[in-house]
Design a protein around this motif. Structure first.
Motif, PDB file in Angstrom:
ATOM      1  N   UNK A  90       0.822  -1.218   0.000  1.00 43.76           N
ATOM      2  CA  UNK A  90       0.000   0.000   0.000  1.00 43.76           C
ATOM      3  C   UNK A  90       0.851   1.261   0.000  1.00 43.76           C
ATOM      4  N   UNK A  91       2.126   1.138   0.377  1.00 45.12           N
ATOM      5  CA  UNK A  91       3.022   2.300   0.381  1.00 45.12           C
ATOM      6  C   UNK A  91       3.150   2.919  -1.005  1.00 45.12           C
ATOM      7  N   UNK A  92       3.052   2.080  -2.043  1.00 46.23           N
ATOM      8  CA  UNK A  92       3.219   2.578  -3.405  1.00 46.23           C
ATOM      9  C   UNK A  92       2.174   3.644  -3.723  1.00 46.23           C
ATOM     10  N   UNK A  93       0.960   3.479  -3.223  1.00 43.21           N
ATOM     11  CA  UNK A  93      -0.145   4.376  -3.565  1.00 43.21           C
ATOM     12  C   UNK A  93      -0.070   5.720  -2.842  1.00 43.21           C
ATOM     13  N   UNK A  94       0.649   5.777  -1.726  1.00 41.01           N
ATOM     14  CA  UNK A  94       0.686   7.023  -0.934  1.00 41.01           C
ATOM     15  C   UNK A  94       2.085   7.634  -0.893  1.00 41.01           C
ATOM     16  N   UNK A  95       2.974   7.199  -1.758  1.00 38.12           N
ATOM     17  CA  UNK A  95       4.363   7.655  -1.756  1.00 38.12           C
ATOM     18  C   UNK A  95       4.426   9.150  -2.064  1.00 38.12           C
ATOM     19  N   UNK A  96       4.898   9.993  -1.146  1.00 32.95           N
ATOM     20  CA  UNK A  96       4.896  11.442  -1.368  1.00 32.95           C
ATOM     21  C   UNK A  96       6.174  11.984  -1.998  1.00 32.95           C
ATOM     22  N   UNK A  97       7.206  11.144  -2.140  1.00 32.37           N
ATOM     23  CA  UNK A  97       8.474  11.627  -2.685  1.00 32.37           C
ATOM     24  C   UNK A  97       8.404  11.680  -4.209  1.00 32.37           C
ATOM     25  N   UNK A  98       9.390  12.354  -4.827  1.00 32.82           N
ATOM     26  CA  UNK A  98       9.413  12.472  -6.282  1.00 32.82           C
ATOM     27  C   UNK A  98      10.018  11.236  -6.937  1.00 32.82           C
ATOM     28  N   UNK A  99      10.621  10.346  -6.154  1.00 27.30           N
ATOM     29  CA  UNK A  99      11.239   9.138  -6.691  1.00 27.30           C
ATOM     30  C   UNK A  99      10.181   8.101  -7.073  1.00 27.30           C
ATOM     31  N   UNK A 100      10.577   7.135  -7.891  1.00 26.18           N
ATOM     32  CA  UNK A 100       9.671   6.089  -8.377  1.00 26.18           C
ATOM     33  C   UNK A 100       9.225   5.217  -7.204  1.00 26.18           C
ATOM     34  N   UNK A 101       7.925   5.214  -6.869  1.00 23.54           N
ATOM     35  CA  UNK A 101       7.487   4.484  -5.670  1.00 23.54           C
ATOM     36  C   UNK A 101       7.676   2.978  -5.770  1.00 23.54           C
ATOM     37  N   UNK A 102       7.384   2.388  -6.918  1.00 24.62           N
ATOM     38  CA  UNK A 102       7.500   0.932  -7.028  1.00 24.62           C
ATOM     39  C   UNK A 102       8.938   0.485  -6.859  1.00 24.62           C
ATOM     40  N   UNK A 103       9.863   1.191  -7.486  1.00 20.67           N
ATOM     41  CA  UNK A 103      11.269   0.810  -7.369  1.00 20.67           C
ATOM     42  C   UNK A 103      11.744   0.887  -5.925  1.00 20.67           C
ATOM     43  N   UNK A 104      11.462   2.013  -5.255  1.00 19.19           N
ATOM     44  CA  UNK A 104      12.027   2.216  -3.932  1.00 19.19           C
ATOM     45  C   UNK A 104      11.295   1.408  -2.859  1.00 19.19           C
ATOM     46  N   UNK A 105       9.992   1.244  -2.990  1.00 18.44           N
ATOM     47  CA  UNK A 105       9.266   0.454  -1.997  1.00 18.44           C
ATOM     48  C   UNK A 105       9.690  -1.005  -2.065  1.00 18.44           C
ATOM     49  N   UNK A 106       9.646  -1.590  -3.260  1.00 16.25           N
ATOM     50  CA  UNK A 106       9.956  -3.016  -3.367  1.00 16.25           C
ATOM     51  C   UNK A 106      11.446  -3.305  -3.181  1.00 16.25           C
ATOM     52  N   UNK A 107      12.292  -2.319  -3.481  1.00 16.52           N
ATOM     53  CA  UNK A 107      13.717  -2.501  -3.207  1.00 16.52           C
ATOM     54  C   UNK A 107      13.963  -2.546  -1.701  1.00 16.52           C
ATOM     55  N   UNK A 108      13.351  -1.638  -0.964  1.00 21.54           N
ATOM     56  CA  UNK A 108      13.537  -1.646   0.489  1.00 21.54           C
ATOM     57  C   UNK A 108      12.872  -2.859   1.135  1.00 21.54           C
ATOM     58  N   UNK A 109      11.761  -3.319   0.578  1.00 20.82           N
ATOM     59  CA  UNK A 109      11.138  -4.556   1.078  1.00 20.82           C
ATOM     60  C   UNK A 109      12.098  -5.732   0.894  1.00 20.82           C
TER      61      UNK A 109
END
Length: 635
Positions: free
Chosen positions: A220-239
């Protein structure tokens, strides 16, 4: 047994037959690189096997006869009686567990004499009961005709009873269209990687299970990501990084008989998501970064994130911490093994290097036989060894080209030798900072997708630093995308380049609305020749320089293949091939003036109602709506 599919090797291939076995090993050990529904496999050690061993494995005498004939059929050289097959068993680990407690395995028999490998699938339930999948037994063989042409053949024992579920049992056409071409390419290239296989230090089955759980929990973090970076890349990379650490730490607790969960500090934590996940999963810790991110406010008070400057010094030691983490930590990267070593004898570290920094500036290459990335990984490993760590290297499964991590889990010296090792550390750091050719350089590096996450370290007191030349990242991130250039400079460059392009076709239908002047084209280097030295110096200070400026002004220019064109908005391509370009909706917001309406000799090729930009000040319709707040409902 008749062949089902075959594919020929390119002529003059000199890597065979050895390259064939190298390619087969990739399919055996790393099937997930082709079959994306697999996380990996768990393989037993290879051992020799003969016909008696095969008879015991298959139990059924009739099945044994069928399989044996299948394995030795064909016109290949006769199997040497004193040369047994190489036998191993692999267990499939799906990305998503769709088999319950049943294990799906394969017996793999390599026949080096005939250049063929046979796969015998079977299933094993929770009680150890085994059932063979006779219909899915298949074989891959390297064939040689006239000692010149090589080909790969795929055969199946029973085509009519072949079963497919797309995971452990792929479709036969898939084996032909996807697997065989990959095997041919791998066998032809026959290249060995500079680095270890992915997840070589962890049990892959535990990683797969943990990753799916965390991915579902934090998607669900992907949908509310407030940064300018690509949410899918950074969320799933950190996961994925969090999964790696959680499994690693669970294995460490089991090995050492520990019950308490390991504590951690993430140095240069950036967006803080890794800290948030590790904390939520029960590990006490905190993150430190020079610059606060917008997303920090979304995590809640249980996620400890500090906006603080870090300079490697006695002021920044962590004696009560089990693990230090450096995830794309930029200029802090070579210092993390040092900080861990000096914090306490029991402190360990995990570092994922990205940008290339030495102790006191940018890293200077010393070898040309390795890639720059490999050379830098070896440098960090050398730092770790000098600091007294037994260093492990592994490769993560993350959406990034920089995937190699280093770990210091234990020391290579006794605690009583600490003074001597510390002297060694200090001498090494001093020699690196004073070596000829070392240039101190500020770390305002670019913040692209695959390089820095912006997880830099920070300013500190100059006199307290262990490295006198250490230059940390500025607290305020420098914008270097041509956005800070004076507006008159940008407008001047745009007008000069556009006039040069239009002048290349002046007179071709001038004044005719049906032959709107699209101009010619120039290479980027030719465009640079149009500009003065002072302008070029200004652009050189910006990341991307002239080409970035041209791309930023996409309303006017189109940059393709290193050449610059005038953009014709009548030829605007839709996102989908079957989609039609819709006219601008009545009352649509127009926040910028149309350059062509004001500057092109023939004006804009579109009517005002069809143009996305304003034809004059009266056509401007700025937005008056307030920005929406992101709801904190994802945690």
């Amino acid at each position: 047994m008749p062949k089902l599919f075959d594919i020929k090797f390119p002529g003059g291939c000199k890597s065979l037959p050895d390259g064939f076995w190298s390619a087969v090993d990739v399919w055996i050990k790393k099937p997930h690189v082709v079959n994306k529904r697999l996380c990996g496999v768990k393989e037993t050690d290879s051992k020799d096997a003969d016909q008696d061993d095969l008879r015991l494995l298959l139990h059924d005498p009739e099945l044994f006869t069928d399989v044996l004939l299948f394995m030795i059929s064909g016109a290949s050289p006769a199997h040497e009686p004193d040369k047994p097959w190489s036998s191993s068993v692999r267990t499939f680990i799906p990305k998503v567990n769709c088999y319950g407690t049943n294990l799906h395995k394969e017996i793999i028999l390599k026949d080096f004499g005939r250049h063929r490998v046979t796969f015998i699938p079977f299933e094993e339930d929770a009680e150890g009961k085994v059932s063979l999948r006779k219909g899915n037994i298949y074989q891959i063989q390297l064939c040689n005709q006239d000692c010149e042409e090589w080909s790969l053949e795929l055969c199946a024992l029973s085509v009519d009873s072949w079963f497919s579920d797309g995971v452990a049992y792929p479709k036969l056409p898939w084996l032909s269209s996807d697997l065989l071409p990959k095997l041919v390419r791998w066998a032809t290239e026959c290249r060995s990687s500079e680095f270890r296989n992915t997840l070589s230090l962890l049990p892959v089955e535990k990683y797969s299970l943990m990753y799916q759980q965390l991915k579902d929990k934090y998607k669900a973090m992907v949908k509310v990501w407030p940064e300018v970076t690509d949410p899918e890349k950074f969320v799933y990379e950190d996961v994925a990084i969090a999964t790696y650490l959680l499994v690693l730490w669970a294995e460490e607790r089991a090995e050492k008989g520990l019950t308490a969960r390991q504590s951690f500090v993430d140095l240069g934590c950036g967006n803080g998501l890794l800290v948030h996940i590790l904390t939520n999963e029960g590990h006490p810790g905190r993150g430190i970064d020079v610059r606060r991110r917008k997303i920090w406010d979304m995590y809640g008070p249980q996620t400890l994130l500090e906006e603080k400057a870090i300079t490697p010094s006695e002021s920044f030691l962590f004696p009560g911490t089990d693990w230090l983490i450096g995830n794309h930590s930029d200029e802090l990267t070579p210092w993390i093994p040092v900080i861990a070593a000096r914090s306490s004898y029991s402190c360990r570290y995990f570092v994922l290097p990205c940008c290339f920094f030495d102790f006191c500036g940018k890293y200077q290459r010393r070898q040309c036989k390795k890639s720059q990335y490999k050379e830098y990984i070896d440098f960090i490993a050398e730092v770790s060894q000098v600091c007294g760590f037994n260093t492990d290297e592994d490769c993560l499964r993350i959406p990034s080209t920089k995937r190699v991590c280093l770990l210091g889990k234990s020391r290579n010296y006794q605690l009583s030798d600490e003074p001597e090792v510390e002297q060694q550390r200090a001498h090494y750091i001093h020699s690196r900072c004073t070596a000829p050719g070392v240039t101190v350089q500020r770390s305002d590096v670019s913040n692209d997708e695959d390089c820095c996450n912006g997880n830099g370290s920070c300013n500190g007191t100059p006199g307290s630093s262990w490295g006198a030349g250490f230059q940390p990242r500025d607290r305020v991130e420098t914008v270097r995308n041509c956005a800070a250039l004076p507006r008159d400079v940008v407008d001047g460059v745009v007008l000069r380049v556009a006039n040069a392009l239009l002048g290349m076709t002046v007179g071709d239908g001038e004044g005719s609305c049906h032959d709107w002047n699209q101009g010619g084209s120039l290479s980027v280097s030719e465009v640079a020749g149009l500009l003065g030295q002072e302008t070029l110096r200004l652009l050189k200070k910006e990341c991307g320089g002239l080409q970035t400026l041209l791309r930023n002004n996409h309303q006017v220019f189109r940059v393709e293949g290193g050449r610059v064109y005038i953009r014709d908005w009548r030829e605007r391509k839709p996102f989908r091939a079957d989609a039609k370009r819709k006219p601008v909706a009545p009352g649509a917001l127009k926040t910028r003036l149309c350059w062509f309406h004001a500057q092109h000799p023939q004006g804009c090729p579109l009517q005002a109602e069809n143009c996305a930009f304003a034809h004059g000040a009266d056509d401007l319709r700025p937005s008056t709506r307030p920005l929406k707040k992101i709801k904190n409902d994802a945690f």
